[in-house]
Scaffold this motif. Sequence first.
Motif, PDB file in Angstrom:
ATOM      1  N   HIS A  79       1.705  16.380  10.097  1.00  0.00           N
ATOM      2  CA  HIS A  79       2.867  15.574   9.720  1.00  0.00           C
ATOM      3  C   HIS A  79       2.765  14.171  10.319  1.00  0.00           C
ATOM      4  N   ALA A  80       2.227  14.101  11.549  1.00  0.00           N
ATOM      5  CA  ALA A  80       2.114  12.798  12.206  1.00  0.00           C
ATOM      6  C   ALA A  80       1.190  11.871  11.452  1.00  0.00           C
ATOM      7  N   MET A  81       0.142  12.452  10.845  1.00  0.00           N
ATOM      8  CA  MET A  81      -0.816  11.630  10.110  1.00  0.00           C
ATOM      9  C   MET A  81      -0.233  11.153   8.791  1.00  0.00           C
ATOM     10  N   GLN A  82       0.687  11.901   8.216  1.00  0.00           N
ATOM     11  CA  GLN A  82       1.174  11.576   6.882  1.00  0.00           C
ATOM     12  C   GLN A  82       2.498  10.812   6.880  1.00  0.00           C
ATOM     13  N   SER A  83       3.237  10.858   7.980  1.00  0.00           N
ATOM     14  CA  SER A  83       4.580  10.310   7.971  1.00  0.00           C
ATOM     15  C   SER A  83       4.619   8.798   8.103  1.00  0.00           C
ATOM     16  N   SER A  84       3.578   8.205   8.726  1.00  0.00           N
ATOM     17  CA  SER A  84       3.612   6.768   8.941  1.00  0.00           C
ATOM     18  C   SER A  84       3.416   6.016   7.626  1.00  0.00           C
ATOM     19  N   LEU A  85       4.051   4.855   7.540  1.00  0.00           N
ATOM     20  CA  LEU A  85       3.914   4.027   6.353  1.00  0.00           C
ATOM     21  C   LEU A  85       2.510   3.436   6.303  1.00  0.00           C
ATOM     22  N   SER A  86       2.012   3.254   5.095  1.00  0.00           N
ATOM     23  CA  SER A  86       0.660   2.745   4.950  1.00  0.00           C
ATOM     24  C   SER A  86       0.599   1.279   5.380  1.00  0.00           C
ATOM     25  N   PRO A  87      -0.371   0.944   6.203  1.00  0.00           N
ATOM     26  CA  PRO A  87      -0.503  -0.451   6.635  1.00  0.00           C
ATOM     27  C   PRO A  87      -1.367  -1.283   5.687  1.00  0.00           C
ATOM     28  N   PHE A  88      -1.780  -0.698   4.561  1.00  0.00           N
ATOM     29  CA  PHE A  88      -2.658  -1.406   3.632  1.00  0.00           C
ATOM     30  C   PHE A  88      -1.844  -2.161   2.589  1.00  0.00           C
ATOM     31  N   THR A  89      -2.508  -3.127   2.003  1.00  0.00           N
ATOM     32  CA  THR A  89      -1.894  -3.865   0.902  1.00  0.00           C
ATOM     33  C   THR A  89      -2.930  -4.082  -0.185  1.00  0.00           C
ATOM     34  N   LEU A  90      -2.490  -3.986  -1.444  1.00  0.00           N
ATOM     35  CA  LEU A  90      -3.366  -4.208  -2.592  1.00  0.00           C
ATOM     36  C   LEU A  90      -3.163  -5.640  -3.064  1.00  0.00           C
ATOM     37  N   MET A  98      -6.641  -4.167   1.565  1.00  0.00           N
ATOM     38  CA  MET A  98      -6.872  -4.931   2.791  1.00  0.00           C
ATOM     39  C   MET A  98      -5.877  -4.453   3.847  1.00  0.00           C
ATOM     40  N   TRP A  99      -6.248  -4.592   5.113  1.00  0.00           N
ATOM     41  CA  TRP A  99      -5.301  -4.294   6.183  1.00  0.00           C
ATOM     42  C   TRP A  99      -4.242  -5.375   6.195  1.00  0.00           C
ATOM     43  N   ALA A 100      -2.997  -4.967   6.127  1.00  0.00           N
ATOM     44  CA  ALA A 100      -1.899  -5.923   6.039  1.00  0.00           C
ATOM     45  C   ALA A 100      -1.797  -6.740   7.331  1.00  0.00           C
ATOM     46  N   MET A 158     -11.197  -4.558   8.264  1.00  0.00           N
ATOM     47  CA  MET A 158     -11.374  -3.454   7.320  1.00  0.00           C
ATOM     48  C   MET A 158     -10.937  -3.801   5.904  1.00  0.00           C
ATOM     49  N   GLN A 159     -11.689  -3.269   4.939  1.00  0.00           N
ATOM     50  CA  GLN A 159     -11.323  -3.235   3.523  1.00  0.00           C
ATOM     51  C   GLN A 159     -11.604  -1.828   3.005  1.00  0.00           C
ATOM     52  N   VAL A 160     -10.853  -1.404   1.990  1.00  0.00           N
ATOM     53  CA  VAL A 160     -11.046  -0.073   1.403  1.00  0.00           C
ATOM     54  C   VAL A 160     -11.469  -0.239  -0.048  1.00  0.00           C
ATOM     55  N   TRP A 161     -12.634   0.279  -0.370  1.00  0.00           N
ATOM     56  CA  TRP A 161     -13.168   0.228  -1.727  1.00  0.00           C
ATOM     57  C   TRP A 161     -13.397   1.645  -2.235  1.00  0.00           C
ATOM     58  N   VAL A 162     -13.421   1.790  -3.566  1.00  0.00           N
ATOM     59  CA  VAL A 162     -13.699   3.079  -4.192  1.00  0.00           C
ATOM     60  C   VAL A 162     -15.072   2.996  -4.842  1.00  0.00           C
ATOM     61  N   SER A 163     -15.917   3.955  -4.526  1.00  0.00           N
ATOM     62  CA  SER A 163     -17.285   3.944  -5.053  1.00  0.00           C
ATOM     63  C   SER A 163     -17.311   4.428  -6.492  1.00  0.00           C
TER      64      SER A 163
END
Length: 794
Positions: free
Chosen positions: A654-665, A673-675, A691-696
């Motif tokens: 629950h701790a891993m899922q409850s926090s709001l996402s710090p990423f922004t599209l 991107m990390w906000a 950090m950046q998040v990409w989809v392969s």
Amino acid sequence: MITVNSDGKIMVRRCLVTLRPFRIFVLGIGFFTLCFLMTSLGGQFSAKRLGDSPFTIRTEVMGALESRGVLRKMSDMLEMMVKRMDVLARLENSTDFRKGEEAHYPVDRFQPAVGLMERIQAIAQNVSDIAIKVDQILRNSLMNGKVVEGRRDQCEAPRDPKYPDCSGKVEWMRARWTSDPCYAFFGVDGTECSFLIYLSEVEWFCPPLPWRNQTAALPSPKPLPKAQAAFRSDLSYLLELIGSGKESLIFMKKRIRHLAMQWILATRRLEQKLKGRRRDQKQILVHIGFLTEESGDVFSPRVLKGGPLGEMVQWADILAALFILGHSLKVTVSLKELQSNLGVPPGRGNCPLTIPLPFDLIYTDYHGLQQMKQHMGLSFKKYRCRVRVIDTFGTEPAYNHEEYATLHGYRTNWGYWNLNPKQFMTMFPHTPDNSFMGFVSEELNETEKQFIKSNKVSNMAVVYGKEASIWKGKEKFLAILNKYMEIHGTVYYETQRPPEVPAFVKNHGLLPQHEFQQLLRKAKLFIGFGFPYEGPAPLEAIANGCVFLQSRFNPPHSSLNHEFFRGKPTSREVSSQHPYVEDFIGKPHVWTVDYNNSEEFEAAIKAIMRTKVDPYLPYEYTCEGMLERIHAYIQHQDFCAGAAASLSAKPGSHAMQSSLSPFTLLPNASHLMWARNASSSPQAWPPMNSMQVWVSEVRRACTETCQEHGLVCEPTFFKFLNKKDVFLQLNIACDSTEYEMNHLYPAVAENVRECYLQKEPLLYSCAGYSTKYRRLCPCRDYRKGQVALCRDCL
């Protein structure tokens, strides 16, 4: 004067004739006494009960009265013997006896009898004293036996839910406590109480026994302030630490001396860059396992015969860097030294360390890792987060996780250690799953570079390969090359020219390092024939102004199709002899061609002869680059704290899922991107803003996906994107989301709109791809010439 009758004379004669057997008899009595005492005293520990296991031993004393009675009888017997021998001694002193027998018995026959009485009297007195002492011991034992009898119920394995393994461990100790001398070293004697004392006070599987003397819990002393690391410029003490006696150690010390001035200059530059930043001094053990006799030490005998030196080059540079950075070092190349420095108890390694490990970090290799596990026992699991494994070709997470490797066919002779994959440190940046350690190539100043450029011989080539086997079957390439260039080799030979080397090749034999450097400074071309893989020599050649020509592998070599990589803990596909120089340096310094195509091969040689290149060395392979990288690792990598954190917040909790996402599209973007305005950026290294998040795409690993965008994959960031919300932010629709153990997760199977998150943090991996999944890939920026560090990572 005493009158002696004939019967007395006969008795004395028999006594003297049989003097030697009598001495044996006396010794026998003494030996029997010793055995009896050992049995009597040991009986209180060894008398067995019916129905007990062979390893379950009683604690009470049996037969105390009988023991004292037997001792008294033995004392009385010896006193009787003394009285009889006293009579014989008086007979011996009679004058008539001496006169009557001198002619028949030489005087020296009587000498052994001198002092015999004193010896027997001493034995009798000793037995009498021992009897008194044993009587006292038995009285005390009987009294203590009553106390022990009262404790017997307290020496049964307690049923405590906090210690679920206690009873099972007691059973194991019953059957196996004699399997390792270390148990006896800690006081285990086969009794139930000794098992429980050991399992509660040395190991931690059972609760403390209430009747044991428990010292009052004292407040933990405040840790002493850590010493600050100061840069060093004098390497003489390091050379003493390394020692001697092996050719490999002599080679390493020569290399350190040769590069000493470059290390000192690099130290000054890094010191200015850090601007007095605080650096904690670490206690570091360096154990070079492959040089120990127990591992075979196959390298030392081959140092002077052209054997592979890449590992020793790297170890020499690691030692120099750690020492120059100001850390406290211990260096071991034998198992005995390793045991001594770790403080392990005697035995076969089943008992844990009883004092804290005196080292903050331990640098070793796979051989040393195995030796540590064997001799540290349970303590290895506790302290393995402090280990750094120098691993030439790398270890991917799928091979590192023991359970996963066993279930999915990734188990090899070198993997399954369940370490954080970043604890493996490679020679080249093969995969970002591991940490890139590297080594050093000699750096030229501007004067040397200009001298090399003006003295290059445009038609001179040097072949990469000191072993004759590398030349075998290469006649076709050599014949083409010989049309345009003078070919030089450095192949080891003893009495005659190796038959694999053609007559038109000028073979210099095995050269010392400085002479090999001089040869490279003249040559235009340094050519490889596919082996050895990923050694230091091509970098040295490029740094000395050579062009490196290598073969392209089609299909790429891997553990699936090539014997050299079979059994290594990696699925990496090697596209050429040296992928690093192909990917990170490239033309005009590096040419990669298909050697099976003679026309392409010949065209490359012609083009290289027309090409002018300057000496070039990537910053990460300079002394300063290596010092900078190791400094950052030591100050920022903490796998002990990371292991504790991962246990407290498992993926899917629950701790891993409850926090709001710090990423922004970002607008019109397909990655996250990390906000910058994230309210609470976690303390992480590398920092989150890199950090950046990409989809392969399918069939693409995260390593390749990040490279396509000018980034590198960073497995440390996987834990931040292993969430359902990230799929939503990337506009990926998930009909279902599951947590599973798979080294390709997090990923999405688009055809069926199924999303998968990673269940096991040790399986976060940049390597690997699938025809079914598109992977979520955490990428980061990096510093030019220092791929291991992000722009703000120093």
